[in-house]
Design an enzyme around this catalytic site. Structure first.
Site, PDB file in Angstrom:
ATOM      1  CD  GLU A 105      -2.874   1.299   0.307  1.00  0.00           C
ATOM      2  OE1 GLU A 105      -2.434   1.535  -0.844  1.00  0.00           O
ATOM      3  OE2 GLU A 105      -4.079   1.292   0.566  1.00  0.00           O
ATOM      4  CG  ASP A 106      -0.895   4.752  -1.634  1.00  0.00           C
ATOM      5  OD1 ASP A 106      -1.594   4.143  -0.795  1.00  0.00           O
ATOM      6  OD2 ASP A 106      -1.383   5.542  -2.467  1.00  0.00           O
ATOM      7  CG  ASP A 109      -5.365   9.717   6.082  1.00  0.00           C
ATOM      8  OD1 ASP A 109      -4.979  10.056   7.207  1.00  0.00           O
ATOM      9  OD2 ASP A 109      -6.044  10.455   5.348  1.00  0.00           O
ATOM     10  CE  LYS A 137      -1.350  11.954   4.912  1.00  0.00           C
ATOM     11  NZ  LYS A 137      -2.451  12.732   4.318  1.00  0.00           N
ATOM     12  CG  PHE A 158      -3.291  15.693   0.326  1.00  0.00           C
ATOM     13  CD1 PHE A 158      -4.217  14.767   0.801  1.00  0.00           C
ATOM     14  CD2 PHE A 158      -2.949  15.650  -1.027  1.00  0.00           C
ATOM     15  CE1 PHE A 158      -4.792  13.831  -0.047  1.00  0.00           C
ATOM     16  CE2 PHE A 158      -3.521  14.714  -1.886  1.00  0.00           C
ATOM     17  CZ  PHE A 158      -4.446  13.809  -1.400  1.00  0.00           C
ATOM     18  NE  ARG A 171      -2.623   8.174  -9.980  1.00  0.00           N
ATOM     19  CZ  ARG A 171      -3.226   7.850  -8.848  1.00  0.00           C
ATOM     20  NH1 ARG A 171      -2.522   7.475  -7.805  1.00  0.00           N
ATOM     21  NH2 ARG A 171      -4.542   7.917  -8.747  1.00  0.00           N
TER      22      ARG A 171
END
Ligand code: IMP
Ligand code: MG
Length: 182
Positions: A105-106, A109, A137, A158, A171
């Site tokens: 996963e990137d 959050d 995060k 962000f 991206r």
């Protein structure tokens, strides 16, 4: 209503820093799986779209026999956030039953997406299921979930680049940068 115009701002993590950490993560994952599941294949699940760059870099540094599959999910509207449901936009092509599976996963959050996804995949009876996330995060967390492998803990800003987007933009940036409204 005028369209919001976002621009890349200051660099949070530069390319060299990211790639060094990705190598460290790959070494850690390689050591763990070679110890716990010697000789077995590892299936990487790249969560589209944000983790395509991370998965590409990580996979090339692993010293394990791997396969790669892709999945795309989206959270339902905010009203159903507590139910933790996600909609599968693109499902895996692989049957994961009995396999060692690592979700790539990137960023975590709220954790809502990953927590729901984890349940969906566990229902398919993999031999093992772990999570590797490049970014975390923790201040945004709404459900209790954490990665088994974690690149960087970051503050609640962000960010875009290295696969992450705002409105599908940025991206392709090699660094991870904070967004500013221009
Ligand atoms: P959550 O953990 O369910 O809140 O959702 C995580 C997803 O939200 C990630 O996979 C990203 O697609 C997106 N996301 C969260 N924070 C950011 C950010 O700072 N930049 C870009 N995408 C983000
Ligand atoms: Mg994402």
């Amino acid at each position: 209503m005028s369209e919001r115009n976002f621009e890349p701002g200051e660099i949070m993590l530069d390319e060299g820093t990211i790639l060094k950490r990705v190598e460290e993560l790959a070494d850690e994952i390689t050591a763990d799986y070679n110890r716990d599941y010697p000789g077995e294949t590892l299936l990487l699940i790249c969560i589209l779209k944000g983790s395509f760059v991370f998965t590409a870099d990580l996979s090339r540094k692993l010293g394990i026999d791997t396969r790669i599959d892709f999945m795309s999910v989206s959270s339902y509207g905010s009203g159903t956030v507590t139910s933790g449901k996600v909609k599968i936009i693109k499902d895996l092509e692989t049957d994961i039953a009995g396999k060692n599976v690592l979700i790539v996963e990137d960023i975590i959050d709220s954790g809502v997406t990953l927590s729901a996804l984890r349940k969906i995949l566990l229902d398919r009876n993999p031999k093992s299921l772990k999570i590797c996330t490049l970014l975390d995060k923790p201040s945004g967390r709404k459900v209790d979930i954490t990665g088994d492998y974690l690149g960087f803990i970051i503050e609640d800003r962000f960010i875009v680049g290295y696969g992450l987007d705002v409105d599908e933009k940025f991206r392709d940036l090699p660094d991870i940068v904070c967004i500013k409204e221009g």
